[in-house]
Design a protein around this motif. Structure first.
Motif, PDB file in Angstrom:
ATOM      1  N   PHE A 128       0.744  -1.219  -0.078  1.00  0.00           N
ATOM      2  CA  PHE A 128      -0.081  -0.058  -0.069  1.00  0.00           C
ATOM      3  C   PHE A 128       0.879   1.394  -0.127  1.00  0.00           C
ATOM      4  CE2 PHE A 128       1.345  -0.030   4.398  1.00  0.00           C
ATOM      5  CZ  PHE A 128       0.471   1.360   4.865  1.00  0.00           C
ATOM      6  N   PHE A 129       0.125   2.317  -0.403  1.00  0.00           N
ATOM      7  CA  PHE A 129       0.809   3.643  -0.362  1.00  0.00           C
ATOM      8  C   PHE A 129       0.401   4.469   0.957  1.00  0.00           C
ATOM      9  CE2 PHE A 129       1.183   8.184  -1.819  1.00  0.00           C
ATOM     10  CZ  PHE A 129       2.304   8.209  -1.871  1.00  0.00           C
ATOM     11  N   PRO A 130       1.342   4.800   1.799  1.00  0.00           N
ATOM     12  CA  PRO A 130       0.913   5.000   3.265  1.00  0.00           C
ATOM     13  C   PRO A 130       0.527   6.816   3.123  1.00  0.00           C
ATOM     14  CG  PRO A 130       3.122   4.880   3.148  1.00  0.00           C
ATOM     15  CD  PRO A 130       2.803   4.630   1.785  1.00  0.00           C
ATOM     16  N   ILE A 131       1.049   7.610   2.270  1.00  0.00           N
ATOM     17  CA  ILE A 131       0.970   9.086   2.657  1.00  0.00           C
ATOM     18  C   ILE A 131      -0.487   9.390   2.506  1.00  0.00           C
ATOM     19  CG2 ILE A 131       1.660  11.216   1.958  1.00  0.00           C
ATOM     20  CD1 ILE A 131       3.759   9.294   2.826  1.00  0.00           C
ATOM     21  N   ASP A 132      -1.101   9.956   3.676  1.00  0.00           N
ATOM     22  CA  ASP A 132      -2.608  10.270   3.640  1.00  0.00           C
ATOM     23  C   ASP A 132      -2.891  11.531   4.338  1.00  0.00           C
ATOM     24  OD1 ASP A 132      -5.167  10.170   4.337  1.00  0.00           O
ATOM     25  OD2 ASP A 132      -5.190   8.724   5.755  1.00  0.00           O
ATOM     26  N   PRO A 133      -2.762  12.606   3.515  1.00  0.00           N
ATOM     27  CA  PRO A 133      -3.397  13.939   3.893  1.00  0.00           C
ATOM     28  C   PRO A 133      -4.823  14.130   4.233  1.00  0.00           C
ATOM     29  CG  PRO A 133      -3.147  14.100   1.510  1.00  0.00           C
ATOM     30  CD  PRO A 133      -2.745  12.430   1.747  1.00  0.00           C
ATOM     31  N   GLY A 134      -5.633  13.138   3.900  1.00  0.00           N
ATOM     32  CA  GLY A 134      -6.916  13.454   4.382  1.00  0.00           C
ATOM     33  C   GLY A 134      -7.757  13.298   3.190  1.00  0.00           C
ATOM     34  N   ALA A 135      -7.602  14.569   2.343  1.00  0.00           N
ATOM     35  CA  ALA A 135      -8.176  14.534   1.013  1.00  0.00           C
ATOM     36  C   ALA A 135      -7.629  13.543   0.011  1.00  0.00           C
ATOM     37  CB  ALA A 135      -8.019  15.936   0.083  1.00  0.00           C
ATOM     38  N   ASN A 136      -8.742  13.097  -0.960  1.00  0.00           N
ATOM     39  CA  ASN A 136      -8.057  12.212  -1.840  1.00  0.00           C
ATOM     40  C   ASN A 136      -7.343  12.927  -3.249  1.00  0.00           C
ATOM     41  OD1 ASN A 136      -7.973   9.703  -3.333  1.00  0.00           O
ATOM     42  ND2 ASN A 136      -9.655  10.060  -4.445  1.00  0.00           N
ATOM     43  N   ALA A 137      -6.147  13.496  -2.634  1.00  0.00           N
ATOM     44  CA  ALA A 137      -5.469  14.227  -3.532  1.00  0.00           C
ATOM     45  C   ALA A 137      -4.586  13.699  -4.733  1.00  0.00           C
ATOM     46  CB  ALA A 137      -4.182  14.984  -2.817  1.00  0.00           C
ATOM     47  N   SER A 138      -4.534  14.247  -5.873  1.00  0.00           N
ATOM     48  CA  SER A 138      -3.705  13.835  -6.963  1.00  0.00           C
ATOM     49  C   SER A 138      -2.221  13.601  -6.255  1.00  0.00           C
ATOM     50  CB  SER A 138      -3.534  14.549  -8.062  1.00  0.00           C
ATOM     51  OG  SER A 138      -2.971  15.810  -7.980  1.00  0.00           O
ATOM     52  N   LEU A 139      -1.306  12.531  -6.770  1.00  0.00           N
ATOM     53  CA  LEU A 139      -0.112  12.206  -6.248  1.00  0.00           C
ATOM     54  C   LEU A 139       0.744  13.167  -6.926  1.00  0.00           C
ATOM     55  CD1 LEU A 139      -0.559   8.316  -6.931  1.00  0.00           C
ATOM     56  CD2 LEU A 139      -0.127   9.577  -4.662  1.00  0.00           C
ATOM     57  N   GLY A 140       0.746  13.764  -8.000  1.00  0.00           N
ATOM     58  CA  GLY A 140       1.486  14.886  -8.510  1.00  0.00           C
ATOM     59  C   GLY A 140       1.272  16.028  -7.718  1.00  0.00           C
ATOM     60  N   GLY A 141       0.092  16.223  -7.343  1.00  0.00           N
ATOM     61  CA  GLY A 141      -0.106  17.631  -6.370  1.00  0.00           C
ATOM     62  C   GLY A 141       0.672  17.281  -4.743  1.00  0.00           C
ATOM     63  N   MET A 142       0.403  15.902  -4.606  1.00  0.00           N
ATOM     64  CA  MET A 142       1.087  15.761  -3.177  1.00  0.00           C
ATOM     65  C   MET A 142       2.499  15.935  -3.231  1.00  0.00           C
ATOM     66  SD  MET A 142      -1.572  12.384  -2.128  1.00  0.00           S
ATOM     67  CE  MET A 142      -0.322  11.812  -0.887  1.00  0.00           C
ATOM     68  N   ALA A 143       3.239  15.542  -4.229  1.00  0.00           N
ATOM     69  CA  ALA A 143       4.540  15.561  -4.561  1.00  0.00           C
ATOM     70  C   ALA A 143       4.970  17.142  -4.580  1.00  0.00           C
ATOM     71  CB  ALA A 143       4.973  14.941  -5.732  1.00  0.00           C
TER      72      ALA A 143
END
Length: 459
Positions: A128-143
Protein backbone atom coordinates in the motif's frame (compact mmCIF):
# COMPACT_ATOMS: atom_id res chain seq x y z
CA UNK A 1 -3.49 41.96 -17.84
CA UNK A 2 -1.37 40.69 -20.76
CA UNK A 3 -3.32 39.08 -23.62
CA UNK A 4 -2.06 35.53 -24.13
CA UNK A 5 -4.41 34.63 -26.97
CA UNK A 6 -1.66 33.80 -29.44
CA UNK A 7 -0.23 31.24 -27.03
CA UNK A 8 -3.68 29.72 -26.52
CA UNK A 9 -4.27 29.51 -30.27
CA UNK A 10 -1.00 27.63 -30.73
CA UNK A 11 -1.84 25.25 -27.89
CA UNK A 12 -5.33 24.63 -29.30
CA UNK A 13 -3.73 23.62 -32.58
CA UNK A 14 -2.00 20.81 -30.66
CA UNK A 15 -4.69 19.56 -28.25
CA UNK A 16 -7.93 20.85 -29.82
CA UNK A 17 -10.88 21.30 -27.49
CA UNK A 18 -8.80 20.16 -24.52
CA UNK A 19 -7.97 23.84 -24.20
CA UNK A 20 -10.92 25.86 -22.92
CA UNK A 21 -11.55 29.53 -22.37
CA UNK A 22 -15.13 28.98 -21.24
CA UNK A 23 -16.19 30.86 -18.11
CA UNK A 24 -17.39 27.66 -16.41
CA UNK A 25 -14.03 25.90 -16.84
CA UNK A 26 -12.07 28.97 -15.83
CA UNK A 27 -14.22 29.54 -12.74
CA UNK A 28 -13.88 25.89 -11.70
CA UNK A 29 -10.10 26.34 -11.72
CA UNK A 30 -10.20 29.67 -9.90
CA UNK A 31 -11.47 28.28 -6.58
CA UNK A 32 -9.70 27.69 -3.28
CA UNK A 33 -10.59 25.40 -0.38
CA UNK A 34 -9.99 28.28 2.03
CA UNK A 35 -10.33 32.08 2.15
CA UNK A 36 -7.70 32.73 -0.51
CA UNK A 37 -9.16 34.23 -3.69
CA UNK A 38 -7.88 35.39 -7.08
CA UNK A 39 -9.42 35.98 -10.52
CA UNK A 40 -9.86 32.81 -12.61
CA UNK A 41 -7.16 31.84 -15.11
CA UNK A 42 -7.43 32.98 -18.73
CA UNK A 43 -7.61 29.40 -20.01
CA UNK A 44 -7.46 25.76 -18.91
CA UNK A 45 -5.72 22.90 -20.71
CA UNK A 46 -5.95 19.13 -20.14
CA UNK A 47 -2.78 17.43 -21.44
CA UNK A 48 -2.67 13.66 -21.87
CA UNK A 49 1.04 12.99 -22.48
CA UNK A 50 4.42 14.27 -21.39
CA UNK A 51 5.10 15.37 -24.95
CA UNK A 52 1.98 17.57 -24.89
CA UNK A 53 3.09 19.14 -21.61
CA UNK A 54 6.51 19.82 -23.10
CA UNK A 55 5.09 21.47 -26.20
CA UNK A 56 2.62 23.56 -24.15
CA UNK A 57 5.34 24.83 -21.84
CA UNK A 58 7.62 25.69 -24.75
CA UNK A 59 4.83 27.78 -26.28
CA UNK A 60 4.00 29.49 -22.99
CA UNK A 61 7.65 30.22 -22.30
CA UNK A 62 8.06 31.82 -25.71
CA UNK A 63 5.00 34.02 -25.15
CA UNK A 64 5.73 34.71 -21.44
CA UNK A 65 2.38 33.14 -20.48
CA UNK A 66 2.10 31.97 -16.83
CA UNK A 67 1.41 28.26 -16.27
CA UNK A 68 -0.10 26.91 -13.06
CA UNK A 69 -0.24 23.16 -12.39
CA UNK A 70 -3.53 21.74 -11.10
CA UNK A 71 -4.36 18.40 -9.49
CA UNK A 72 -7.57 18.00 -7.50
CA UNK A 73 -7.51 21.57 -6.18
CA UNK A 74 -7.38 20.56 -2.50
CA UNK A 75 -4.38 22.65 -1.45
CA UNK A 76 -4.97 25.10 1.39
CA UNK A 77 -2.62 28.06 0.84
CA UNK A 78 -3.78 29.26 -2.58
CA UNK A 79 -1.05 27.27 -4.37
CA UNK A 80 -3.05 26.82 -7.60
CA UNK A 81 -4.66 30.24 -7.93
CA UNK A 82 -3.76 32.13 -11.10
CA UNK A 83 -2.66 35.32 -9.36
CA UNK A 84 -0.97 36.51 -12.57
CA UNK A 85 -3.51 35.11 -15.02
CA UNK A 86 -2.38 32.71 -17.71
CA UNK A 87 -2.99 29.00 -18.23
CA UNK A 88 -3.97 26.35 -15.69
CA UNK A 89 -2.60 22.95 -16.66
CA UNK A 90 -5.09 20.40 -15.30
CA UNK A 91 -3.23 17.07 -14.99
CA UNK A 92 -6.16 14.83 -14.08
CA UNK A 93 -6.31 13.12 -17.48
CA UNK A 94 -2.81 11.82 -16.90
CA UNK A 95 -4.01 9.33 -14.31
CA UNK A 96 -2.62 5.92 -15.26
CA UNK A 97 -0.58 3.42 -13.28
CA UNK A 98 2.37 2.74 -15.57
CA UNK A 99 4.08 -0.05 -13.62
CA UNK A 100 3.83 -1.87 -10.29
CA UNK A 101 6.90 -3.76 -9.13
CA UNK A 102 6.04 -5.72 -5.98
CA UNK A 103 9.54 -7.20 -5.79
CA UNK A 104 11.01 -3.69 -5.64
CA UNK A 105 8.12 -2.30 -3.58
CA UNK A 106 7.50 0.59 -5.96
CA UNK A 107 4.92 1.91 -8.39
CA UNK A 108 5.33 4.19 -11.40
CA UNK A 109 2.32 6.48 -11.91
CA UNK A 110 1.16 9.57 -13.74
CA UNK A 111 0.57 12.73 -11.68
CA UNK A 112 -3.22 12.89 -12.02
CA UNK A 113 -3.74 9.54 -10.28
CA UNK A 114 -5.19 9.94 -6.78
CA UNK A 115 -3.82 8.18 -3.74
CA UNK A 116 -7.07 6.28 -3.16
CA UNK A 117 -7.11 4.98 -6.74
CA UNK A 118 -3.53 3.76 -6.36
CA UNK A 119 -4.32 1.92 -3.14
CA UNK A 120 -7.37 0.31 -4.71
CA UNK A 121 -5.14 -1.15 -7.42
CA UNK A 122 -2.55 -2.29 -4.89
CA UNK A 123 -4.90 -4.39 -2.75
CA UNK A 124 -4.03 -7.67 -4.42
CA UNK A 125 -0.28 -7.11 -4.11
CA UNK A 126 -0.05 -6.98 -0.31
CA UNK A 127 1.39 -3.48 -0.60
CA UNK A 128 0.00 0.00 0.00
CA UNK A 129 0.91 3.66 -0.36
CA UNK A 130 0.77 5.20 3.12
CA UNK A 131 0.87 8.99 2.62
CA UNK A 132 -2.61 10.14 3.68
CA UNK A 133 -3.26 13.90 3.82
CA UNK A 134 -7.00 13.35 4.29
CA UNK A 135 -8.21 14.64 0.95
CA UNK A 136 -8.16 12.25 -1.99
CA UNK A 137 -5.46 14.36 -3.58
CA UNK A 138 -3.58 13.70 -6.82
CA UNK A 139 -0.15 12.19 -6.36
CA UNK A 140 1.46 14.87 -8.49
CA UNK A 141 -0.08 17.57 -6.33
CA UNK A 142 1.00 15.76 -3.19
CA UNK A 143 4.58 15.67 -4.46
CA UNK A 144 4.48 19.34 -5.49
CA UNK A 145 3.40 20.40 -2.00
CA UNK A 146 5.46 17.78 -0.11
CA UNK A 147 2.28 16.47 1.50
CA UNK A 148 2.23 14.17 4.49
CA UNK A 149 -0.72 13.40 6.77
CA UNK A 150 -1.87 11.09 9.50
CA UNK A 151 0.68 8.30 8.89
CA UNK A 152 3.77 10.51 8.54
CA UNK A 153 4.88 9.68 12.07
CA UNK A 154 5.71 6.14 10.85
CA UNK A 155 6.05 6.31 7.07
CA UNK A 156 7.34 9.83 6.49
CA UNK A 157 6.18 12.40 3.94
CA UNK A 158 6.21 12.69 0.15
CA UNK A 159 9.89 13.59 0.49
CA UNK A 160 10.46 10.00 1.63
CA UNK A 161 7.93 8.40 -0.73
CA UNK A 162 9.06 9.82 -4.09
CA UNK A 163 12.05 7.90 -5.49
CA UNK A 164 12.14 9.43 -8.97
CA UNK A 165 10.22 11.75 -11.27
CA UNK A 166 9.86 12.88 -14.83
CA UNK A 167 9.60 16.68 -14.89
CA UNK A 168 9.05 19.20 -17.66
CA UNK A 169 10.93 22.46 -17.16
CA UNK A 170 9.71 25.92 -18.13
CA UNK A 171 11.22 25.81 -21.62
CA UNK A 172 9.78 22.37 -22.38
CA UNK A 173 12.91 20.38 -21.53
CA UNK A 174 12.08 16.94 -20.11
CA UNK A 175 14.32 15.70 -17.29
CA UNK A 176 14.38 12.73 -14.92
CA UNK A 177 15.25 13.07 -11.26
CA UNK A 178 16.15 10.30 -8.83
CA UNK A 179 16.36 6.57 -9.54
CA UNK A 180 14.63 3.33 -8.64
CA UNK A 181 17.51 2.39 -6.37
CA UNK A 182 17.15 2.63 -2.61
CA UNK A 183 19.84 5.31 -2.40
CA UNK A 184 22.22 7.37 -4.51
CA UNK A 185 25.17 9.71 -4.00
CA UNK A 186 25.40 10.75 -7.66
CA UNK A 187 25.27 14.52 -7.74
CA UNK A 188 22.75 17.12 -6.62
CA UNK A 189 19.45 15.75 -5.29
CA UNK A 190 17.15 17.26 -7.91
CA UNK A 191 14.41 14.92 -6.75
CA UNK A 192 14.32 16.61 -3.35
CA UNK A 193 14.45 20.02 -5.02
CA UNK A 194 11.32 19.40 -7.11
CA UNK A 195 9.33 17.75 -4.30
CA UNK A 196 7.80 20.65 -2.40
CA UNK A 197 8.57 23.27 -5.07
CA UNK A 198 4.82 23.90 -5.56
CA UNK A 199 4.98 23.95 -9.35
CA UNK A 200 7.47 26.84 -9.46
CA UNK A 201 10.34 24.83 -11.01
CA UNK A 202 8.62 22.33 -13.30
CA UNK A 203 5.53 20.27 -14.06
CA UNK A 204 5.66 16.68 -12.78
CA UNK A 205 4.55 14.16 -15.44
CA UNK A 206 5.57 10.86 -13.82
CA UNK A 207 6.40 9.62 -10.31
CA UNK A 208 8.13 6.52 -8.99
CA UNK A 209 6.75 5.90 -5.50
CA UNK A 210 7.98 3.82 -2.59
CA UNK A 211 5.39 1.29 -1.36
CA UNK A 212 5.10 -0.56 1.96
CA UNK A 213 3.80 -3.94 3.05
CA UNK A 214 0.29 -4.06 4.43
CA UNK A 215 0.61 -4.66 8.19
CA UNK A 216 -0.28 -8.06 9.60
CA UNK A 217 -2.37 -6.56 12.37
CA UNK A 218 -3.88 -3.12 13.01
CA UNK A 219 -5.55 -1.67 16.09
CA UNK A 220 -6.88 1.84 16.61
CA UNK A 221 -8.40 3.68 19.53
CA UNK A 222 -9.67 7.04 20.70
CA UNK A 223 -9.00 8.37 24.19
CA UNK A 224 -10.16 11.52 26.02
CA UNK A 225 -8.05 13.72 28.32
CA UNK A 226 -8.99 16.29 30.97
CA UNK A 227 -7.01 19.13 29.39
CA UNK A 228 -5.26 20.05 26.18
CA UNK A 229 -1.92 20.01 27.98
CA UNK A 230 -2.53 16.47 29.29
CA UNK A 231 -3.20 15.16 25.78
CA UNK A 232 -0.19 16.83 24.20
CA UNK A 233 2.11 15.82 27.07
CA UNK A 234 0.98 12.23 26.48
CA UNK A 235 2.06 12.52 22.85
CA UNK A 236 5.47 13.93 23.79
CA UNK A 237 6.08 11.17 26.37
CA UNK A 238 5.00 8.47 23.92
CA UNK A 239 7.39 9.64 21.20
CA UNK A 240 10.28 10.18 23.63
CA UNK A 241 9.95 6.64 24.96
CA UNK A 242 9.94 5.34 21.39
CA UNK A 243 6.66 3.47 21.15
CA UNK A 244 6.20 2.86 17.39
CA UNK A 245 2.95 4.55 16.35
CA UNK A 246 1.34 4.32 12.93
CA UNK A 247 -0.80 7.37 13.70
CA UNK A 248 -1.30 9.62 16.71
CA UNK A 249 -3.70 12.48 16.11
CA UNK A 250 -4.88 15.27 18.40
CA UNK A 251 -8.33 16.87 18.33
CA UNK A 252 -9.44 19.64 20.69
CA UNK A 253 -12.93 19.96 22.25
CA UNK A 254 -14.24 22.18 19.43
CA UNK A 255 -13.14 19.61 16.85
CA UNK A 256 -14.85 16.82 18.83
CA UNK A 257 -18.07 18.85 19.03
CA UNK A 258 -17.96 19.37 15.27
CA UNK A 259 -17.30 15.69 14.57
CA UNK A 260 -20.18 14.63 16.82
CA UNK A 261 -22.59 16.92 15.00
CA UNK A 262 -21.30 15.94 11.57
CA UNK A 263 -20.86 12.19 12.01
CA UNK A 264 -23.45 11.36 14.65
CA UNK A 265 -20.84 10.23 17.17
CA UNK A 266 -21.04 10.88 20.91
CA UNK A 267 -17.45 11.53 21.98
CA UNK A 268 -17.04 13.69 25.11
CA UNK A 269 -16.27 17.31 24.21
CA UNK A 270 -12.77 17.05 25.61
CA UNK A 271 -9.30 16.91 24.06
CA UNK A 272 -8.80 13.53 22.38
CA UNK A 273 -6.04 11.46 20.90
CA UNK A 274 -6.74 9.07 18.03
CA UNK A 275 -4.07 6.40 17.76
CA UNK A 276 -3.20 3.43 15.57
CA UNK A 277 -0.69 0.60 15.93
CA UNK A 278 0.54 -1.58 13.03
CA UNK A 279 2.62 -4.75 13.08
CA UNK A 280 2.44 -8.30 14.33
CA UNK A 281 -0.43 -9.20 16.72
CA UNK A 282 2.05 -9.51 19.58
CA UNK A 283 3.74 -6.21 18.78
CA UNK A 284 0.45 -4.36 18.42
CA UNK A 285 -0.76 -5.69 21.76
CA UNK A 286 2.46 -4.76 23.57
CA UNK A 287 2.58 -1.26 22.08
CA UNK A 288 -1.07 -0.64 22.90
CA UNK A 289 -0.52 -1.68 26.51
CA UNK A 290 2.55 0.56 26.82
CA UNK A 291 0.65 3.51 25.39
CA UNK A 292 -2.26 2.80 27.73
CA UNK A 293 0.08 3.09 30.72
CA UNK A 294 1.38 6.48 29.56
CA UNK A 295 -2.12 7.74 28.79
CA UNK A 296 -3.24 6.71 32.24
CA UNK A 297 -0.42 8.69 33.82
CA UNK A 298 -1.60 11.73 31.82
CA UNK A 299 -5.25 11.39 32.84
CA UNK A 300 -6.46 9.54 29.74
CA UNK A 301 -9.89 7.99 30.06
CA UNK A 302 -12.60 6.22 28.10
CA UNK A 303 -10.52 4.19 25.66
CA UNK A 304 -12.65 3.10 22.71
CA UNK A 305 -10.89 0.44 20.65
CA UNK A 306 -11.68 -0.08 16.98
CA UNK A 307 -10.28 -3.46 16.03
CA UNK A 308 -12.44 -4.27 13.00
CA UNK A 309 -11.67 -2.67 9.63
CA UNK A 310 -15.13 -1.09 9.57
CA UNK A 311 -14.70 0.50 13.00
CA UNK A 312 -11.24 1.77 12.09
CA UNK A 313 -12.59 3.25 8.87
CA UNK A 314 -15.29 5.12 10.80
CA UNK A 315 -12.73 6.40 13.31
CA UNK A 316 -10.43 7.87 10.65
CA UNK A 317 -13.32 9.16 8.56
CA UNK A 318 -14.35 11.19 11.60
CA UNK A 319 -10.82 12.62 11.85
CA UNK A 320 -10.60 13.42 8.14
CA UNK A 321 -14.07 15.03 8.19
CA UNK A 322 -13.07 17.49 10.90
CA UNK A 323 -12.35 20.32 8.44
CA UNK A 324 -15.80 20.22 6.85
CA UNK A 325 -17.43 19.45 10.19
CA UNK A 326 -15.87 22.50 11.84
CA UNK A 327 -16.97 24.78 8.99
CA UNK A 328 -20.55 23.77 9.81
CA UNK A 329 -20.21 25.20 13.31
CA UNK A 330 -20.59 28.62 11.72
CA UNK A 331 -22.79 28.31 8.62
CA UNK A 332 -21.60 30.48 5.76
CA UNK A 333 -18.12 30.89 7.25
CA UNK A 334 -14.86 30.36 5.46
CA UNK A 335 -11.64 29.21 7.03
CA UNK A 336 -8.22 30.66 7.66
CA UNK A 337 -6.32 27.39 7.84
CA UNK A 338 -2.74 27.19 9.02
CA UNK A 339 -0.23 24.69 10.33
CA UNK A 340 3.17 24.77 12.01
CA UNK A 341 5.65 22.11 13.05
CA UNK A 342 7.88 22.31 16.12
CA UNK A 343 10.38 20.07 17.92
CA UNK A 344 8.57 17.56 20.12
CA UNK A 345 9.83 19.16 23.32
CA UNK A 346 8.17 22.43 22.29
CA UNK A 347 4.84 20.90 21.25
CA UNK A 348 2.85 21.28 24.52
CA UNK A 349 3.75 24.96 24.85
CA UNK A 350 3.08 25.73 21.19
CA UNK A 351 -0.38 24.13 21.21
CA UNK A 352 -1.35 25.82 24.49
CA UNK A 353 -0.21 29.21 23.21
CA UNK A 354 -2.20 28.79 19.99
CA UNK A 355 -5.34 28.00 21.99
CA UNK A 356 -4.84 31.13 24.13
CA UNK A 357 -4.31 33.29 21.04
CA UNK A 358 -7.54 32.04 19.47
CA UNK A 359 -9.50 32.70 22.67
CA UNK A 360 -7.98 36.17 23.12
CA UNK A 361 -8.83 37.08 19.52
CA UNK A 362 -12.43 35.93 19.94
CA UNK A 363 -12.06 33.56 16.96
CA UNK A 364 -14.08 30.33 16.85
CA UNK A 365 -12.01 27.47 15.53
CA UNK A 366 -10.31 24.22 16.34
CA UNK A 367 -6.86 22.69 16.78
CA UNK A 368 -6.08 19.29 15.31
CA UNK A 369 -2.85 17.72 14.28
CA UNK A 370 -0.49 14.94 13.38
CA UNK A 371 1.17 15.60 16.68
CA UNK A 372 3.41 12.53 16.62
CA UNK A 373 5.85 14.59 14.55
CA UNK A 374 5.15 17.97 16.15
CA UNK A 375 2.78 19.18 13.43
CA UNK A 376 -0.56 20.77 14.32
CA UNK A 377 -3.24 22.77 12.50
CA UNK A 378 -5.81 25.42 13.28
CA UNK A 379 -8.99 26.23 11.40
CA UNK A 380 -10.14 29.78 12.22
CA UNK A 381 -13.73 30.51 11.18
CA UNK A 382 -14.40 33.95 9.73
CA UNK A 383 -17.24 35.66 7.93
CA UNK A 384 -16.45 36.13 4.22
CA UNK A 385 -15.76 39.79 3.54
CA UNK A 386 -15.28 40.68 7.22
CA UNK A 387 -11.86 42.34 7.04
CA UNK A 388 -11.61 42.86 10.81
CA UNK A 389 -12.13 39.17 11.50
CA UNK A 390 -9.70 38.24 8.74
CA UNK A 391 -7.07 40.55 10.24
CA UNK A 392 -7.50 38.99 13.70
CA UNK A 393 -7.30 35.47 12.27
CA UNK A 394 -4.14 36.36 10.36
CA UNK A 395 -2.61 37.74 13.57
CA UNK A 396 -3.27 34.40 15.29
CA UNK A 397 -1.80 32.45 12.37
CA UNK A 398 1.27 34.67 12.17
CA UNK A 399 1.83 34.43 15.91
CA UNK A 400 1.78 30.63 15.63
CA UNK A 401 4.30 30.75 12.81
CA UNK A 402 6.68 33.15 14.53
CA UNK A 403 6.51 31.15 17.73
CA UNK A 404 7.43 28.03 15.75
CA UNK A 405 10.40 29.81 14.13
CA UNK A 406 11.59 31.01 17.54
CA UNK A 407 11.88 27.45 18.89
CA UNK A 408 13.55 26.02 15.79
CA UNK A 409 10.40 24.89 13.99
CA UNK A 410 8.84 25.78 10.67
CA UNK A 411 5.95 27.93 9.46
CA UNK A 412 4.46 24.88 7.72
CA UNK A 413 4.83 21.17 8.33
CA UNK A 414 2.69 20.10 5.40
CA UNK A 415 0.32 22.75 4.00
CA UNK A 416 3.13 24.49 2.14
CA UNK A 417 3.58 28.16 1.34
CA UNK A 418 1.55 29.17 -1.74
CA UNK A 419 0.48 32.76 -1.30
CA UNK A 420 -0.75 32.35 2.27
CA UNK A 421 2.63 32.06 4.03
CA UNK A 422 4.96 33.67 1.52
CA UNK A 423 5.41 36.75 3.72
CA UNK A 424 6.91 34.51 6.44
CA UNK A 425 9.58 32.87 4.30
CA UNK A 426 12.30 35.46 4.85
CA UNK A 427 11.76 35.30 8.61
CA UNK A 428 12.31 31.55 8.60
CA UNK A 429 15.05 31.25 5.97
CA UNK A 430 16.90 34.58 5.97
CA UNK A 431 19.34 34.81 3.06
CA UNK A 432 18.50 31.23 2.04
CA UNK A 433 15.17 32.53 0.70
CA UNK A 434 17.08 34.59 -1.86
CA UNK A 435 18.98 31.43 -2.83
CA UNK A 436 15.63 29.75 -3.54
CA UNK A 437 14.77 32.72 -5.75
CA UNK A 438 18.07 32.35 -7.59
CA UNK A 439 17.37 28.68 -8.30
CA UNK A 440 13.94 29.63 -9.62
CA UNK A 441 15.47 32.31 -11.85
CA UNK A 442 17.96 29.82 -13.28
CA UNK A 443 15.41 27.13 -14.13
CA UNK A 444 12.59 29.52 -15.08
CA UNK A 445 14.19 32.78 -16.27
CA UNK A 446 10.91 34.09 -17.72
CA UNK A 447 9.08 33.36 -14.44
CA UNK A 448 6.16 31.55 -16.09
CA UNK A 449 5.80 28.66 -13.63
CA UNK A 450 3.29 29.50 -10.87
CA UNK A 451 4.53 33.10 -10.50
CA UNK A 452 3.85 34.96 -7.26
CA UNK A 453 4.27 31.84 -5.10
CA UNK A 454 6.86 30.49 -2.68
CA UNK A 455 9.93 32.56 -3.69
CA UNK A 456 10.72 36.31 -3.62
CA UNK A 457 9.41 38.61 -6.33
CA UNK A 458 11.82 39.38 -9.15
CA UNK A 459 13.38 42.84 -9.03
Amino acid sequence: MVNHQQAFDEIRAIIGDRLSQKDADRDQHGQSETWHRAPPPDAVAWPETTEEVSRILAICNRHRCPVIGWGTGTSLEGHSLATHGGLVLDMLRMDRILDIRPEDMLAVVQPGLTREALNTDLRATGLFFPIDPGANASLGGMAATRASGTMAVRYGTMRDAVLAMEVVLADGTIIRTGTRAAKSSAGYDLNALIVGSEGTLGIITELTLRLHGQPEDVAAAVCAFPTLEDAVNCVAMTMQIGIPMARIEFMDPIAMRAVNLHSGTDYPEKPHLMIEFNGSPEGVRANAEAFGDIAGECGGEGFQWAASPEDRRKLWEARHASYWATLKLRPGATGVVTDVCVPMSELPGAVSAAARDMADAGILGDIVGHVGDGNFHTLLLIEPGNEQELARAKEVANAMARRAIAVGGTVSGEHGIGIGKRALMEEQHGEAWAVMGAIKATLDPNNILNPGKLVPDRN
